[in-house]
Structures are given as structure tokens and as C-alpha cells.
Design a protein around this motif. Sequence first.
Motif, PDB file in Angstrom:
ATOM      1  N   ARG A 447       0.810  -1.209   0.000  1.00 35.24           N
ATOM      2  CA  ARG A 447       0.000   0.000   0.000  1.00 35.24           C
ATOM      3  C   ARG A 447       0.855   1.277   0.000  1.00 35.24           C
ATOM      4  O   ARG A 447       0.319   2.377   0.003  1.00 35.24           O
ATOM      5  CB  ARG A 447      -0.930   0.000   1.222  1.00 35.24           C
ATOM      6  N   GLN A 462      -0.846   6.313   7.017  1.00 37.90           N
ATOM      7  CA  GLN A 462      -2.242   5.876   6.991  1.00 37.90           C
ATOM      8  C   GLN A 462      -2.413   4.382   7.200  1.00 37.90           C
ATOM      9  O   GLN A 462      -3.325   3.939   7.901  1.00 37.90           O
ATOM     10  CB  GLN A 462      -2.872   6.241   5.644  1.00 37.90           C
ATOM     11  N   TYR A 463      -1.537   3.587   6.560  1.00 34.73           N
ATOM     12  CA  TYR A 463      -1.690   2.138   6.612  1.00 34.73           C
ATOM     13  C   TYR A 463      -0.775   1.487   7.642  1.00 34.73           C
ATOM     14  O   TYR A 463      -0.511   0.290   7.593  1.00 34.73           O
ATOM     15  CB  TYR A 463      -1.432   1.546   5.218  1.00 34.73           C
ATOM     16  N   TYR A 468      -4.281   2.121  11.658  1.00 36.32           N
ATOM     17  CA  TYR A 468      -5.329   1.776  10.705  1.00 36.32           C
ATOM     18  C   TYR A 468      -6.711   1.712  11.353  1.00 36.32           C
ATOM     19  O   TYR A 468      -6.870   1.497  12.553  1.00 36.32           O
ATOM     20  CB  TYR A 468      -5.020   0.424  10.045  1.00 36.32           C
ATOM     21  N   GLN A 470     -10.672  -0.116  10.013  1.00 36.31           N
ATOM     22  CA  GLN A 470     -11.194  -1.030   9.005  1.00 36.31           C
ATOM     23  C   GLN A 470     -11.668  -0.273   7.767  1.00 36.31           C
ATOM     24  O   GLN A 470     -11.441  -0.707   6.634  1.00 36.31           O
ATOM     25  CB  GLN A 470     -12.333  -1.847   9.607  1.00 36.31           C
ATOM     26  N   TYR A 471     -12.305   0.861   7.974  1.00 36.57           N
ATOM     27  CA  TYR A 471     -12.810   1.663   6.865  1.00 36.57           C
ATOM     28  C   TYR A 471     -11.665   2.091   5.955  1.00 36.57           C
ATOM     29  O   TYR A 471     -11.755   2.002   4.717  1.00 36.57           O
ATOM     30  CB  TYR A 471     -13.531   2.884   7.412  1.00 36.57           C
ATOM     31  N   LEU A 472     -10.565   2.521   6.542  1.00 34.62           N
ATOM     32  CA  LEU A 472      -9.424   3.002   5.761  1.00 34.62           C
ATOM     33  C   LEU A 472      -8.798   1.866   4.938  1.00 34.62           C
ATOM     34  O   LEU A 472      -8.536   2.015   3.752  1.00 34.62           O
ATOM     35  CB  LEU A 472      -8.374   3.603   6.690  1.00 34.62           C
ATOM     36  N   TRP A 473      -8.599   0.708   5.591  1.00 37.03           N
ATOM     37  CA  TRP A 473      -7.977  -0.413   4.871  1.00 37.03           C
ATOM     38  C   TRP A 473      -8.852  -0.876   3.713  1.00 37.03           C
ATOM     39  O   TRP A 473      -8.358  -1.261   2.660  1.00 37.03           O
ATOM     40  CB  TRP A 473      -7.696  -1.562   5.830  1.00 37.03           C
ATOM     41  N   ASN A 474     -10.144  -0.834   3.885  1.00 40.87           N
ATOM     42  CA  ASN A 474     -11.049  -1.301   2.841  1.00 40.87           C
ATOM     43  C   ASN A 474     -11.122  -0.347   1.651  1.00 40.87           C
ATOM     44  O   ASN A 474     -11.648  -0.690   0.609  1.00 40.87           O
ATOM     45  CB  ASN A 474     -12.454  -1.514   3.410  1.00 40.87           C
ATOM     46  N   GLN A 475     -10.587   0.867   1.820  1.00 40.20           N
ATOM     47  CA  GLN A 475     -10.612   1.834   0.730  1.00 40.20           C
ATOM     48  C   GLN A 475      -9.451   1.638  -0.260  1.00 40.20           C
ATOM     49  O   GLN A 475      -9.432   2.243  -1.304  1.00 40.20           O
ATOM     50  CB  GLN A 475     -10.547   3.268   1.279  1.00 40.20           C
ATOM     51  N   PHE A 476      -8.483   0.821   0.098  1.00 42.79           N
ATOM     52  CA  PHE A 476      -7.312   0.652  -0.770  1.00 42.79           C
ATOM     53  C   PHE A 476      -7.727   0.078  -2.126  1.00 42.79           C
ATOM     54  O   PHE A 476      -8.465  -0.901  -2.184  1.00 42.79           O
ATOM     55  CB  PHE A 476      -6.290  -0.261  -0.093  1.00 42.79           C
TER      56      PHE A 476
END
Length: 476
Positions: A447, A462-463, A468, A470-476
Motif C-alpha cells: 500500500r 495511513q496504513y 489503521y 477497518q474503513y481506511l484499509w477497505n478503501q485501498f
Amino acid sequence: MSNELRNFLALPYAELEELNLKAKEQRKNRVDAQKIQEERIKYLADEKRIKAVTLLFSDLEGRLHMLDYDKKFLIKSFDNLTFDGSSIRGFTAQHESDLRLYIDWSSFYWVPSDVFGTGKILVFGEVHEKAGGPFLGDLRSVLKQYSDNQFASNAYTLNAANEIEGFIFKGVDAERHYSETGKFEYVNTGGYYHSLPGDPLRTFIDTVAEVQRAMGFENEKDHPEVAPSQFEINYSYGEVVAAADQIQLYKLICRQVATNLGFTASFLPKPVVGVNGSGMHTNVSVMKEGTNLFWDPKGEEKLSKFGWNFVDRVLTHGLDTCLCFNPSVNAYRRLDPHFEAPNQLKASAVDRGSMVRIPIGNHKSMRVEVRSVAPDANPYLTLYTVFKTGLDGDIAQIENLRQASRYLPDNIYDAIDYFRKSEWIDKILGADVKERYAALKQGSADRCARLLGTFVKAPEVQYHHEIYNQYLWNQF
């Protein structure tokens, strides 16, 4: 609602310190677990002002998780606590999600109500498989089992003390907003040992030190570090599991105090390019029946042969274990040799560029300092890896431990590669946990920009595994 009507537990700091030091002494003396359990349950039942018990556990990467149990429920159901492991990164798949939580009653902490809220007690938990037995992805359970086995088999007590550096930045959740601002703002630019009484950095350090003291940390010294807005707050050594717990509590306390002051406590290894990064220097020793096995007044640097063999093994497996000690993309900025980077696979009494340092000591304090550990490393994985490697690893019989012929990786991709190819990591973690951990680190690396470059990129913040959501990781 009126606080008078609530009447929840809120103890003075001096009383908290007394209770926590008593509990610490019980852990040190290895008081029977069943006796401690009975004592704690009776205390919870008798103390009417306690409303909830906060149970803490850590995931594979070392991120701290907490859940509150109503006290009355916990007293009735402490032997049948379960949770969904599939919601924890690196734990279990959805089809095998249920895991159990057991309470380590010896790890009981009374906490300041002005920081953690009234009426609460903290205690660490152990993650177990649904069918019973320790869950191998819970490195605290693995470390505890290893420590107990060493004591039972060899009468070894494994001791550790960690020097954990961090930064204080302006604003709450500064790391989460880094992608918007592209920078961190210092609260103090004084540098090493310099801050005025009452300035923001000194206020933060003083407050954290007070909380630690109340929680039985037995503080030693605290001070601003070399970089602007950087801090270090030192406390006494402890048995290895308690020492790892204290790292998690140290970071939790720092983050909570910083938030209360309108700041962010950051344990990114290198949040700002051009100044010193943060480390978690890990000091370790082995005691047997009250004797420090690392001490020899006639040994080289007064370190015993036992101690030098320990160092040899740690250096021999330095490439294998680098990802355990430096688990993030950002950590490899810290291994820049221009800022006292501990990236040389050698040992030294004076050269702070060495992976291992031999500090000045005596029969009580003689120790080995592993300097290459980043502050975002999983403390349980770190201490398990250091001791397991130092005691059970391969001895290469390195001809000159003081001469660097190898260096630690300068990027996470090489570290992942060494980790995945390592037979030693297979032995200490097992193939399944090894691959789960490597996959998590690969996910973070993928990422981010492959080349570190000259400035901290937003994705490496960010990562980051400690930041982290969950919302942020799922946006990748």
C-alpha cells in the motif's frame, strides 16, 4: 448524572501505587495463580464501587485491543469468555472465528480515574483456541509459556527493561490527518534534555510519569530526547511478560494523556525526516536463583561467556528477526546510518550504530541491549524473539562480534524476504503464524511507495498497523 450519585471507585495516586506495587510483588514472587485468582475475585465482589473490568489483549502485530465486562457478569462467567477472532487482523478466518479469552489474574492494575475513568480495573487476557489451549497467534500466551518453561526447566527468570521513545505532535489524531496536512507540528523544539517547566512537552512527560508511578512502574528517569518534541520515560526492569505488558500500558498511557492535553503521542519510528527517529531499546538479562548469568567481573566488558553466546545467537539471526523488530514501512527510515542508526550486525560497548550494545553494569544490572527494535514492534513478539533466539538459536561463533560485516535491511521488502526464507522463524513461530505475519507486513508494504525517498509518504502513516481502521484499509 451527578458524580455523587454514581459513587464509582476513584482512588488517590498514592493508594493506587501501593496496591499496584503489592500486585507487582506477587507476580515477581510467582504466587500461585489459583490463590491470586481467588483473591482478585473476592476483591471485585467486595468492592461495590467497581462497575467494569477492562480486559486487554494484543493482536499479531501488537495492536492493543480492549473490551469492558460488567463486573457482576465477569465474576459469574470469567471462565467462559469468547469473542470473534475473525474481526482481528491476522487472527482467524471467518469460518473458524470463535476464540476464548482467559484472564491472567496476576496482571491486575488499579488505574487513575482522571485518566481512565472511574470504577474500572485493567487486566490482561490470554487468547485460547475454541477447543482449548493457547492460540498461537497470541504472542503474549506464547511468551508466557516460554518464560514459564524456562523457569521450570532451568530455573531461569527472564528480565527485560525497555527504553521507549516517542513524539508529541499538536492536535488530536495527528497521524490520521497526516494525509490532509502532509506534516506533523512540534509542541516543543528544545531538543535533548531541554524543556522549560510547564511547557507542553514537560507537562505531558510529568503527567505520564505520575500515572506510571501510580500504576507501579517504579520510574527511573524521564527527559526530552534528541529530536524536537521527542520524549523518553524510563522505568525499572521486570519479568519478561510483565515487562511486555508495561510496554503496552506505557503507550496506552502516553496516548491517553496526550489526547487529554489536545496532542497526539506518536510511536512511528521515523515520523519526521531530518531528525532522529524513535527506538525501543530492549535491555535483557537472565537470572538463576538470584544470580545474574550475564555478569562476570573477569569477562570481556564484564559480560560472561553465557552472555556473549547470547549475543552471538542474536547477531547470527539478525537478518531473520529484523521484521519482528522493525515491522513497518516507516521503521526502515530509522535505520538510516546518519542518525545513530543501530543497523550494524555487531556488538559494542560504545558504538551506538551496533545492533547490540553492552552497557556498563554490575552484578545486579549487567545486561545486553538490543538497539535495533522500533517502538511500533509487538512487545510480546519482540521479547519472545530476543530470548528464544539468545537462548536457543544457532551459534555462528562469529570471529569478531565487534566487527560489522553485515547490515540490517534498509527496506521492508528485503526484511520480509529474509523473514519468509528463514528456517529459524519457522522454529520459533511455526509455519502458519509466520505466514500470517508476513502477509500482514506485505499488505502494508504493497500500500506504500516502494522507495522510501526523502519525505514521509501519507500511505506509510495511513496504513501503519497501529493507526489503521477497518474503513481506511477497505478503501485501498
